[in-house]
Design a protein around this motif. Structure first.
Motif, PDB file in Angstrom:
ATOM      1  N   ASN A  22       0.830  -1.208   0.000  1.00 54.87           N
ATOM      2  CA  ASN A  22       0.000   0.000   0.000  1.00 54.87           C
ATOM      3  C   ASN A  22       0.862   1.254   0.000  1.00 54.87           C
ATOM      4  O   ASN A  22       0.538   2.238  -0.667  1.00 54.87           O
ATOM      5  N   GLU A  23       1.965   1.214   0.742  1.00 63.39           N
ATOM      6  CA  GLU A  23       2.864   2.367   0.782  1.00 63.39           C
ATOM      7  C   GLU A  23       3.455   2.643  -0.600  1.00 63.39           C
ATOM      8  O   GLU A  23       3.484   3.783  -1.053  1.00 63.39           O
ATOM      9  N   VAL A  24       3.906   1.602  -1.274  1.00 69.34           N
ATOM     10  CA  VAL A  24       4.504   1.777  -2.596  1.00 69.34           C
ATOM     11  C   VAL A  24       3.459   2.263  -3.598  1.00 69.34           C
ATOM     12  O   VAL A  24       3.748   3.117  -4.435  1.00 69.34           O
ATOM     13  N   LYS A  25       2.248   1.757  -3.490  1.00 68.30           N
ATOM     14  CA  LYS A  25       1.193   2.193  -4.400  1.00 68.30           C
ATOM     15  C   LYS A  25       0.859   3.668  -4.204  1.00 68.30           C
ATOM     16  O   LYS A  25       0.439   4.337  -5.145  1.00 68.30           O
ATOM     17  N   SER A  26       1.069   4.170  -2.998  1.00 65.44           N
ATOM     18  CA  SER A  26       0.742   5.569  -2.725  1.00 65.44           C
ATOM     19  C   SER A  26       1.836   6.530  -3.200  1.00 65.44           C
ATOM     20  O   SER A  26       1.633   7.740  -3.227  1.00 65.44           O
ATOM     21  N   LEU A  27       2.997   5.997  -3.562  1.00 69.04           N
ATOM     22  CA  LEU A  27       4.106   6.849  -4.002  1.00 69.04           C
ATOM     23  C   LEU A  27       3.887   7.325  -5.435  1.00 69.04           C
ATOM     24  O   LEU A  27       3.252   6.650  -6.243  1.00 69.04           O
ATOM     25  N   SER A  28       4.458   8.451  -5.732  1.00 64.39           N
ATOM     26  CA  SER A  28       4.408   8.946  -7.109  1.00 64.39           C
ATOM     27  C   SER A  28       5.453   8.200  -7.946  1.00 64.39           C
ATOM     28  O   SER A  28       6.304   7.489  -7.422  1.00 64.39           O
ATOM     29  N   TYR A  29       5.367   8.383  -9.242  1.00 70.22           N
ATOM     30  CA  TYR A  29       6.307   7.729 -10.147  1.00 70.22           C
ATOM     31  C   TYR A  29       7.744   8.132  -9.813  1.00 70.22           C
ATOM     32  O   TYR A  29       8.641   7.287  -9.768  1.00 70.22           O
ATOM     33  N   LEU A  30       7.969   9.401  -9.561  1.00 66.44           N
ATOM     34  CA  LEU A  30       9.312   9.892  -9.262  1.00 66.44           C
ATOM     35  C   LEU A  30       9.844   9.293  -7.958  1.00 66.44           C
ATOM     36  O   LEU A  30      11.007   8.901  -7.876  1.00 66.44           O
TER      37      LEU A  30
END
Length: 62
Positions: A22-30
């Motif tokens: 969930n944390e990774v999914k919430s990150l932006s592409y950059l």
């Protein structure tokens, strides 16, 4: 008693894994790209460090 510990540990690992997903999914592409570059850099550094003969490095401490 040991079986209960294993089950609790397994459940906690699954929860932790889901939290990371969930944390990774919430990150932006950059932000994802930055994390990837950090992992590549650390991996490359560790690969280079392993080439140094450890016996020579630690022989100076003796």
């Amino acid at each position: 008693m040991e079986k209960n510990k294993n089950i609790l540990c397994e459940v906690n690992l699954k929860d932790t894994e889901q939290e990371r997903i969930n944390e990774v999914k919430s990150l932006s592409y950059l932000e994802r790209l930055e994390r990837l570059m950090i992992l590549i850099e650390v991996s490359y550094t560790l690969k280079k460090v392993n080439r140094i003969p450890l016996r020579k490095a630690f022989s100076s401490f003796s």
